[in-house]
Design a protein around this motif. Structure first.
Motif, PDB file in Angstrom:
ATOM      1  N   ASP A 297       7.954  -8.579   9.633  1.00 53.05           N
ATOM      2  CA  ASP A 297       8.287  -7.712   8.500  1.00 53.05           C
ATOM      3  C   ASP A 297       9.218  -8.376   7.495  1.00 53.05           C
ATOM      4  O   ASP A 297       9.284  -7.946   6.338  1.00 53.05           O
ATOM      5  CB  ASP A 297       8.947  -6.417   8.991  1.00 53.05           C
ATOM      6  N   VAL A 298       9.929  -9.423   7.908  1.00 52.16           N
ATOM      7  CA  VAL A 298      10.971  -9.975   7.039  1.00 52.16           C
ATOM      8  C   VAL A 298      10.820 -11.461   6.750  1.00 52.16           C
ATOM      9  O   VAL A 298      11.508 -11.984   5.867  1.00 52.16           O
ATOM     10  CB  VAL A 298      12.378  -9.708   7.633  1.00 52.16           C
ATOM     11  N   HIS A 299       9.949 -12.172   7.482  1.00 56.42           N
ATOM     12  CA  HIS A 299       9.762 -13.601   7.246  1.00 56.42           C
ATOM     13  C   HIS A 299       8.273 -13.931   7.218  1.00 56.42           C
ATOM     14  O   HIS A 299       7.546 -13.612   8.162  1.00 56.42           O
ATOM     15  CB  HIS A 299      10.420 -14.440   8.346  1.00 56.42           C
ATOM     16  N   CYS A 300       7.827 -14.587   6.156  1.00 55.34           N
ATOM     17  CA  CYS A 300       6.445 -15.082   6.104  1.00 55.34           C
ATOM     18  C   CYS A 300       6.244 -16.201   7.123  1.00 55.34           C
ATOM     19  O   CYS A 300       7.136 -17.031   7.339  1.00 55.34           O
ATOM     20  CB  CYS A 300       6.144 -15.659   4.724  1.00 55.34           C
ATOM     21  N   ASP A 301       5.069 -16.237   7.731  1.00 51.51           N
ATOM     22  CA  ASP A 301       4.679 -17.451   8.429  1.00 51.51           C
ATOM     23  C   ASP A 301       3.958 -18.354   7.417  1.00 51.51           C
ATOM     24  O   ASP A 301       3.740 -17.953   6.254  1.00 51.51           O
ATOM     25  CB  ASP A 301       3.846 -17.139   9.667  1.00 51.51           C
ATOM     26  N   PRO A 302       3.596 -19.582   7.783  1.00 55.70           N
ATOM     27  CA  PRO A 302       3.011 -20.494   6.788  1.00 55.70           C
ATOM     28  C   PRO A 302       1.735 -19.966   6.141  1.00 55.70           C
ATOM     29  O   PRO A 302       1.531 -20.141   4.926  1.00 55.70           O
ATOM     30  CB  PRO A 302       2.755 -21.764   7.598  1.00 55.70           C
ATOM     31  N   GLU A 303       0.858 -19.341   6.923  1.00 59.68           N
ATOM     32  CA  GLU A 303      -0.380 -18.813   6.356  1.00 59.68           C
ATOM     33  C   GLU A 303      -0.094 -17.697   5.357  1.00 59.68           C
ATOM     34  O   GLU A 303      -0.743 -17.601   4.299  1.00 59.68           O
ATOM     35  CB  GLU A 303      -1.295 -18.313   7.471  1.00 59.68           C
ATOM     36  N   GLU A 304       0.861 -16.851   5.662  1.00 61.25           N
ATOM     37  CA  GLU A 304       1.226 -15.772   4.746  1.00 61.25           C
ATOM     38  C   GLU A 304       1.872 -16.311   3.480  1.00 61.25           C
ATOM     39  O   GLU A 304       1.689 -15.755   2.386  1.00 61.25           O
ATOM     40  CB  GLU A 304       2.163 -14.796   5.456  1.00 61.25           C
ATOM     41  N   ALA A 305       2.627 -17.396   3.590  1.00 59.40           N
ATOM     42  CA  ALA A 305       3.227 -18.005   2.409  1.00 59.40           C
ATOM     43  C   ALA A 305       2.150 -18.508   1.446  1.00 59.40           C
ATOM     44  O   ALA A 305       2.277 -18.362   0.220  1.00 59.40           O
ATOM     45  CB  ALA A 305       4.159 -19.140   2.815  1.00 59.40           C
ATOM     46  N   VAL A 306       1.090 -19.099   1.993  1.00 63.76           N
ATOM     47  CA  VAL A 306      -0.014 -19.546   1.134  1.00 63.76           C
ATOM     48  C   VAL A 306      -0.703 -18.344   0.497  1.00 63.76           C
ATOM     49  O   VAL A 306      -1.008 -18.341  -0.699  1.00 63.76           O
ATOM     50  CB  VAL A 306      -1.006 -20.403   1.939  1.00 63.76           C
ATOM     51  N   ARG A 307      -0.964 -17.308   1.287  1.00 64.26           N
ATOM     52  CA  ARG A 307      -1.583 -16.097   0.740  1.00 64.26           C
ATOM     53  C   ARG A 307      -0.705 -15.491  -0.351  1.00 64.26           C
ATOM     54  O   ARG A 307      -1.206 -15.054  -1.397  1.00 64.26           O
ATOM     55  CB  ARG A 307      -1.824 -15.091   1.863  1.00 64.26           C
ATOM     56  N   ALA A 308       0.599 -15.465  -0.139  1.00 63.13           N
ATOM     57  CA  ALA A 308       1.506 -14.918  -1.152  1.00 63.13           C
ATOM     58  C   ALA A 308       1.455 -15.730  -2.437  1.00 63.13           C
ATOM     59  O   ALA A 308       1.501 -15.179  -3.544  1.00 63.13           O
ATOM     60  CB  ALA A 308       2.931 -14.887  -0.603  1.00 63.13           C
ATOM     61  N   THR A 309       1.345 -17.038  -2.317  1.00 63.43           N
ATOM     62  CA  THR A 309       1.244 -17.893  -3.501  1.00 63.43           C
ATOM     63  C   THR A 309      -0.014 -17.561  -4.295  1.00 63.43           C
ATOM     64  O   THR A 309       0.009 -17.499  -5.537  1.00 63.43           O
ATOM     65  CB  THR A 309       1.257 -19.368  -3.081  1.00 63.43           C
ATOM     66  N   LEU A 310      -1.118 -17.321  -3.585  1.00 65.13           N
ATOM     67  CA  LEU A 310      -2.350 -16.901  -4.265  1.00 65.13           C
ATOM     68  C   LEU A 310      -2.174 -15.533  -4.920  1.00 65.13           C
ATOM     69  O   LEU A 310      -2.614 -15.309  -6.050  1.00 65.13           O
ATOM     70  CB  LEU A 310      -3.502 -16.860  -3.260  1.00 65.13           C
ATOM     71  N   ASP A 311      -1.523 -14.610  -4.223  1.00 67.49           N
ATOM     72  CA  ASP A 311      -1.280 -13.285  -4.796  1.00 67.49           C
ATOM     73  C   ASP A 311      -0.461 -13.386  -6.081  1.00 67.49           C
ATOM     74  O   ASP A 311      -0.689 -12.630  -7.036  1.00 67.49           O
ATOM     75  CB  ASP A 311      -0.530 -12.403  -3.801  1.00 67.49           C
ATOM     76  N   LEU A 312       0.508 -14.293  -6.102  1.00 63.26           N
ATOM     77  CA  LEU A 312       1.360 -14.482  -7.271  1.00 63.26           C
ATOM     78  C   LEU A 312       0.597 -15.081  -8.451  1.00 63.26           C
ATOM     79  O   LEU A 312       1.027 -14.957  -9.601  1.00 63.26           O
ATOM     80  CB  LEU A 312       2.517 -15.423  -6.924  1.00 63.26           C
ATOM     81  N   GLY A 313      -0.511 -15.752  -8.159  1.00 56.13           N
ATOM     82  CA  GLY A 313      -1.185 -16.516  -9.201  1.00 56.13           C
ATOM     83  C   GLY A 313      -0.428 -17.770  -9.565  1.00 56.13           C
ATOM     84  O   GLY A 313      -0.598 -18.319 -10.664  1.00 56.13           O
ATOM     85  N   ALA A 314       0.420 -18.267  -8.656  1.00 54.56           N
ATOM     86  CA  ALA A 314       1.223 -19.457  -8.941  1.00 54.56           C
ATOM     87  C   ALA A 314       0.355 -20.714  -8.881  1.00 54.56           C
ATOM     88  O   ALA A 314      -0.552 -20.821  -8.057  1.00 54.56           O
ATOM     89  CB  ALA A 314       2.376 -19.566  -7.953  1.00 54.56           C
ATOM     90  N   ARG A 315       0.649 -21.669  -9.718  1.00 54.13           N
ATOM     91  CA  ARG A 315      -0.132 -22.907  -9.780  1.00 54.13           C
ATOM     92  C   ARG A 315       0.228 -23.866  -8.644  1.00 54.13           C
ATOM     93  O   ARG A 315      -0.607 -24.660  -8.208  1.00 54.13           O
ATOM     94  CB  ARG A 315       0.118 -23.600 -11.124  1.00 54.13           C
ATOM     95  N   ARG A 316       1.473 -23.823  -8.194  1.00 57.55           N
ATOM     96  CA  ARG A 316       1.948 -24.754  -7.172  1.00 57.55           C
ATOM     97  C   ARG A 316       2.875 -24.022  -6.220  1.00 57.55           C
ATOM     98  O   ARG A 316       3.458 -22.998  -6.572  1.00 57.55           O
ATOM     99  CB  ARG A 316       2.711 -25.932  -7.810  1.00 57.55           C
ATOM    100  N   MET A 317       3.050 -24.590  -5.037  1.00 53.39           N
ATOM    101  CA  MET A 317       3.963 -24.020  -4.046  1.00 53.39           C
ATOM    102  C   MET A 317       4.808 -25.134  -3.440  1.00 53.39           C
ATOM    103  O   MET A 317       4.308 -26.216  -3.129  1.00 53.39           O
ATOM    104  CB  MET A 317       3.177 -23.322  -2.936  1.00 53.39           C
ATOM    105  N   ALA A 318       6.096 -24.866  -3.284  1.00 52.75           N
ATOM    106  CA  ALA A 318       7.011 -25.767  -2.584  1.00 52.75           C
ATOM    107  C   ALA A 318       7.598 -25.020  -1.394  1.00 52.75           C
ATOM    108  O   ALA A 318       8.282 -24.011  -1.573  1.00 52.75           O
ATOM    109  CB  ALA A 318       8.113 -26.247  -3.521  1.00 52.75           C
ATOM    110  N   PRO A 319       7.318 -25.460  -0.157  1.00 50.42           N
ATOM    111  CA  PRO A 319       7.847 -24.769   1.028  1.00 50.42           C
ATOM    112  C   PRO A 319       9.355 -24.960   1.178  1.00 50.42           C
ATOM    113  O   PRO A 319       9.923 -25.985   0.789  1.00 50.42           O
ATOM    114  CB  PRO A 319       7.097 -25.435   2.189  1.00 50.42           C
ATOM    115  N   MET A 320       9.988 -23.954   1.763  1.00 46.60           N
ATOM    116  CA  MET A 320      11.426 -24.006   2.062  1.00 46.60           C
ATOM    117  C   MET A 320      11.684 -23.158   3.307  1.00 46.60           C
ATOM    118  O   MET A 320      10.755 -22.725   3.997  1.00 46.60           O
ATOM    119  CB  MET A 320      12.237 -23.479   0.872  1.00 46.60           C
ATOM    120  N   HIS A 321      12.974 -22.973   3.628  1.00 41.07           N
ATOM    121  CA  HIS A 321      13.390 -22.115   4.743  1.00 41.07           C
ATOM    122  C   HIS A 321      12.851 -22.632   6.074  1.00 41.07           C
ATOM    123  O   HIS A 321      12.376 -21.888   6.918  1.00 41.07           O
ATOM    124  CB  HIS A 321      12.934 -20.665   4.496  1.00 41.07           C
ATOM    125  N   TRP A 322      12.916 -23.944   6.241  1.00 40.22           N
ATOM    126  CA  TRP A 322      12.563 -24.560   7.510  1.00 40.22           C
ATOM    127  C   TRP A 322      13.285 -25.917   7.547  1.00 40.22           C
ATOM    128  O   TRP A 322      13.884 -26.352   6.566  1.00 40.22           O
ATOM    129  CB  TRP A 322      11.039 -24.729   7.635  1.00 40.22           C
TER     130      TRP A 322
END
Length: 365
Positions: A297-322
């Motif tokens: 409920d409070v932390h994305c896993d890696p697959e969810e982070a990619v899905r969220a980036t697509l939902d945002l319509g963002a052109r690029r993603m930089a991972p953090m919080h690891w």
């Protein structure tokens, strides 16, 4: 004050199945955001920027902003019984392999957007001629966790003048008092609603508190506070007494960087993408996700982070919080391998995944 549990300019409605919170377990092939989506106008239009350091009055609690209930006694008992808060020896064995490549900060001008990962959720964002720190944590250790497993990627003395700081919420791994004490007290600080008093008690003089969907401007750069699927707590008696969220920074000319802070997956990402179209870079958390029954409920896993980036319509993603603090039970190198796999499965351009080592930088001209 009216609490904003939906986007300003739209009436609250029943959940839309297309945007209702979900928790996917995998990311299938998906196209990059369509140019028409990226070029769309904000919906609804952005609010006028609020004055810097404006005195505000807030409710005592923001419990009504939660998108999932906080753990109850049954969940706490299960957590105490299972006690899975660290990976086993095999999961810690890869600590020497964690990517750490400190280098000098890039030289930029006002028309350049550059990001440098200092570790965890701490970034040096150079945008619109400003140097902005996100959730700065330069301490070796934070309350309740073991010491850092990688050093800070940017020595404090190597930083240029810090023009602004953004804070996502008040958890200790995002709001670090020893680090903030290093800053001049006139440094502009942008914080969630209800958190301004913490800074003013420490004699910061330019503290701007914002509600979700509100923005303010500093030297032509706009700072907008946006929702996240998370919560806040710093003491035994202040649960959800301040808000939590992420930040969208927009520079003159329209380039945008989204800093997610700390968040689970859910419906807010698509709404943020509609309101702030054309996000050039999303700084997304990918770690501290195992066990899922406790943290989904409070932390994305890696697959969810990619899905969220697509939902945002963002052109690029930089991972953090690891790769910085051991906060949960997944193997320390697993977030990186999983996010790379998810990015490839989603059919996205490998060059648009900015999986930086701690201390490294990337620049958008």
């Amino acid at each position: 004050m009216t609490q904003q549990t939906h986007e300003p300019g739209t009436p609250p409605t029943a959940p839309d199945p297309a945007t209702a919170p979900t928790t996917p377990t995998a990311v299938g092939p998906a196209p990059a955001p369509a140019p028409a989506t990226l070029g769309a106008p904000p919906f609804p239009p952005l609010a006028e920027p609020r004055p810097l350091a404006e005195p505000r009055v807030w409710p005592r609690t923001f419990h009504d902003r939660l998108t999932a209930p906080l753990p109850g006694l049954k969940a706490l008992a299960r957590f105490a019984r299972e006690g899975a808060v660290r990976p086993g020896p095999e999961g810690l064995a890869d600590i020497p392999r964690l990517p750490y490549e400190p280098a000098p900060l890039p030289r930029v001008d006002a028309g350049t957007l550059a990001v440098t990962w200092a570790g965890h959720a701490s970034w040096v964002v150079q945008a619109g001629g400003l140097t902005v720190l996100t959730d700065p944590v330069w301490s070796r250790r934070i309350l309740g966790t073991p010491a850092r497993i990688t050093p800070v990627g940017v020595p404090w003395d190597d930083l240029p003048r810090v023009d602004a700081v953004v804070i996502s919420h008040n958890h200790y791994d995002h709001l670090d008092a020893p680090t903030l004490r290093r800053l001049p007290r006139d440094t502009p600080v942008f914080v969630p609603a209800g958190l301004g008093g913490w800074f003013r008690r420490r004699e910061f003089t330019c503290v701007t508190e914002l509600d979700w969907w509100e923005g303010a401007e500093l030297a032509g750069v706009r700072f907008d506070f946006v929702p996240a699927h998370h919560w806040s707590k710093r003491t035994l008696t202040d649960t959800c007494h301040s808000l939590w969220g992420g930040w969208v920074l927009t520079v003159p000319g329209g380039r945008r960087v989204y800093f997610a802070g700390d968040t689970g997956y859910g419906h807010w990402f698509s709404r943020i993408g509609r309101r702030y179209p054309g996000i050039d870079l999303a700084l997304m958390p990918i770690g501290a996700y195992d066990p899922r029954w406790w943290l989904s409920d409070v932390h994305c896993d890696p697959e969810e982070a990619v899905r969220a980036t697509l939902d945002l319509g963002a052109r690029r993603m930089a991972p953090m919080h690891w790769a910085t603090f051991v906060l949960s039970a997944e193997p320390v190198l697993e977030p990186l391998t999983r996010v790379r796999t998810a990015w490839e499965k989603a059919g996205l351009d490998r060059a648009d995944l900015w999986d930086l080592p701690v201390g490294a930088s990337r620049t958008l001209d």
